[in-house]
Design an enzyme around this catalytic site. Structure first.
Site, PDB file in Angstrom:
ATOM      1  N   ASP A  65     -11.250  34.848 -40.867  1.00  0.00           N
ATOM      2  CA  ASP A  65     -11.324  34.085 -42.105  1.00  0.00           C
ATOM      3  C   ASP A  65     -12.543  33.167 -42.108  1.00  0.00           C
ATOM      4  O   ASP A  65     -13.252  33.054 -41.100  1.00  0.00           O
ATOM      5  CB  ASP A  65     -10.038  33.277 -42.334  1.00  0.00           C
ATOM      6  CG  ASP A  65      -9.666  32.413 -41.129  1.00  0.00           C
ATOM      7  OD1 ASP A  65     -10.474  32.267 -40.188  1.00  0.00           O
ATOM      8  OD2 ASP A  65      -8.545  31.864 -41.115  1.00  0.00           O
ATOM      9  N   ASN A 134       1.715  25.062 -41.492  1.00  0.00           N
ATOM     10  CA  ASN A 134       2.539  25.554 -42.605  1.00  0.00           C
ATOM     11  C   ASN A 134       2.974  26.999 -42.395  1.00  0.00           C
ATOM     12  O   ASN A 134       3.533  27.625 -43.288  1.00  0.00           O
ATOM     13  CB  ASN A 134       1.790  25.419 -43.930  1.00  0.00           C
ATOM     14  CG  ASN A 134       0.499  26.222 -43.949  1.00  0.00           C
ATOM     15  OD1 ASN A 134       0.139  26.889 -42.977  1.00  0.00           O
ATOM     16  ND2 ASN A 134      -0.216  26.174 -45.074  1.00  0.00           N
ATOM     17  N   HIS A 136       0.898  29.562 -41.760  1.00  0.00           N
ATOM     18  CA  HIS A 136      -0.056  30.570 -42.234  1.00  0.00           C
ATOM     19  C   HIS A 136      -0.654  31.378 -41.091  1.00  0.00           C
ATOM     20  O   HIS A 136      -0.626  30.975 -39.930  1.00  0.00           O
ATOM     21  CB  HIS A 136      -1.151  29.927 -43.092  1.00  0.00           C
ATOM     22  CG  HIS A 136      -2.157  29.101 -42.333  1.00  0.00           C
ATOM     23  ND1 HIS A 136      -2.945  28.155 -42.947  1.00  0.00           N
ATOM     24  CD2 HIS A 136      -2.518  29.063 -41.032  1.00  0.00           C
ATOM     25  CE1 HIS A 136      -3.749  27.591 -42.073  1.00  0.00           C
ATOM     26  NE2 HIS A 136      -3.512  28.124 -40.895  1.00  0.00           N
ATOM     27  N   GLU A 141      -1.779  32.086 -46.901  1.00  0.00           N
ATOM     28  CA  GLU A 141      -0.994  30.875 -47.070  1.00  0.00           C
ATOM     29  C   GLU A 141       0.405  31.171 -47.611  1.00  0.00           C
ATOM     30  O   GLU A 141       0.641  32.217 -48.239  1.00  0.00           O
ATOM     31  CB  GLU A 141      -1.719  29.935 -48.044  1.00  0.00           C
ATOM     32  CG  GLU A 141      -3.125  29.529 -47.619  1.00  0.00           C
ATOM     33  CD  GLU A 141      -3.136  28.412 -46.584  1.00  0.00           C
ATOM     34  OE1 GLU A 141      -2.236  28.357 -45.730  1.00  0.00           O
ATOM     35  OE2 GLU A 141      -4.060  27.584 -46.644  1.00  0.00           O
TER      36      GLU A 141
END
Length: 232
Positions: A65, A134, A136, A141
């Protein structure tokens, strides 16, 4: 099949992860490695610098990413991280490295280019993945649905507060580019690293084995060859 390893310390985690990694890559002359950035895989990458087992120059590397709007030579970019910690130290040939440019003029075209790379070079042999606070994976996400392909992601507030980026750029990125879940799920081997503070709730949710797009890491319970390393 998911395999869980509870590790007493970072050294034990790295040693166990390397045993799994070594066994797989020993059967391949030019494996394609998908590399996450950040603190989670850093100890593992550093351990490779002292390895004499592999000719890393033969390895192929694809970036997971990138922050949108951050130039590749910026110290907070994933590009800079990979060059500092993997490409230059391990002697990986630049023709064997496949990145994503977060400062590309046409981001959709950059995503299409990444998909073409995966078509030509893939599937990924080994994905080295960390877990966000979170849940991810890369910039996949939490959401009502997860994208299979490389895409432009709207970054969660927790992701935007990541130490890698928060204090080092004039304007916090709102978007990221990321490989999609299909590329990760089609990886022959996943090394998942549950490392770092502030992830206790994510770990608790993950261990329920309940699969939800609002906890992207939970999708890996469906992966046929995922090895998850956790610090006690």
């Amino acid at each position: 099949m998911m395999q869980i390893y509870d590790c007493a310390n970072e050294e034990a985690l790295v040693n166990k992860a390397n045993l799994v990694f070594d066994e797989y890559v020993s059967m391949r002359s030019s494996p394609l490695i998908c590399a996450a950035t950040g603190n989670s895989p850093l100890a593992l990458y550093r351990s490779w610098l002292n390895s004499r087992k592999w000719v890393f120059s033969n390895f192929r590397l694809i970036k997971l990413d990138e922050w949108v709007g951050v130039p590749p030579d910026h110290p907070s970019s994933c590009e800079y991280y990979l060059h500092q910690h993997l490409i230059a130290p391990l002697g990986i040939h630049l023709q064997n490295y496949f990145g994503l440019r977060g400062d590309a003029e046409h981001l959709q075209e950059e995503c299409k280019r990444a998909e073409q790379v995966l078509k030509n070079q893939g599937p990924i042999d080994v994905s080295i993945l960390g877990v966000g606070k979170n849940g991810h994976l890369g910039f996949n996400e939490p959401a009502a649905f997860l994208r299979p392909d490389c895409h432009i992601a709207q970054l969660d507030a927790l992701t935007q507060s990541h130490s890698m980026i928060k204090q080092k750029v004039d304007k916090t990125p709102q978007l990221g580019l990321t490989l999609g879940m299909r590329a990760l799920m089609e990886s022959k081997l996943v090394i998942l690293l549950f490392v770092g503070q502030g992830k206790e709730e994510v770990k608790k949710q993950f261990m329920t084995k309940k699969i939800s797009s609002f906890l992207p890491v939970s999708m890996l319970w469906m992966h046929p060859n995922c090895h998850c390393f956790m610090l006690d």
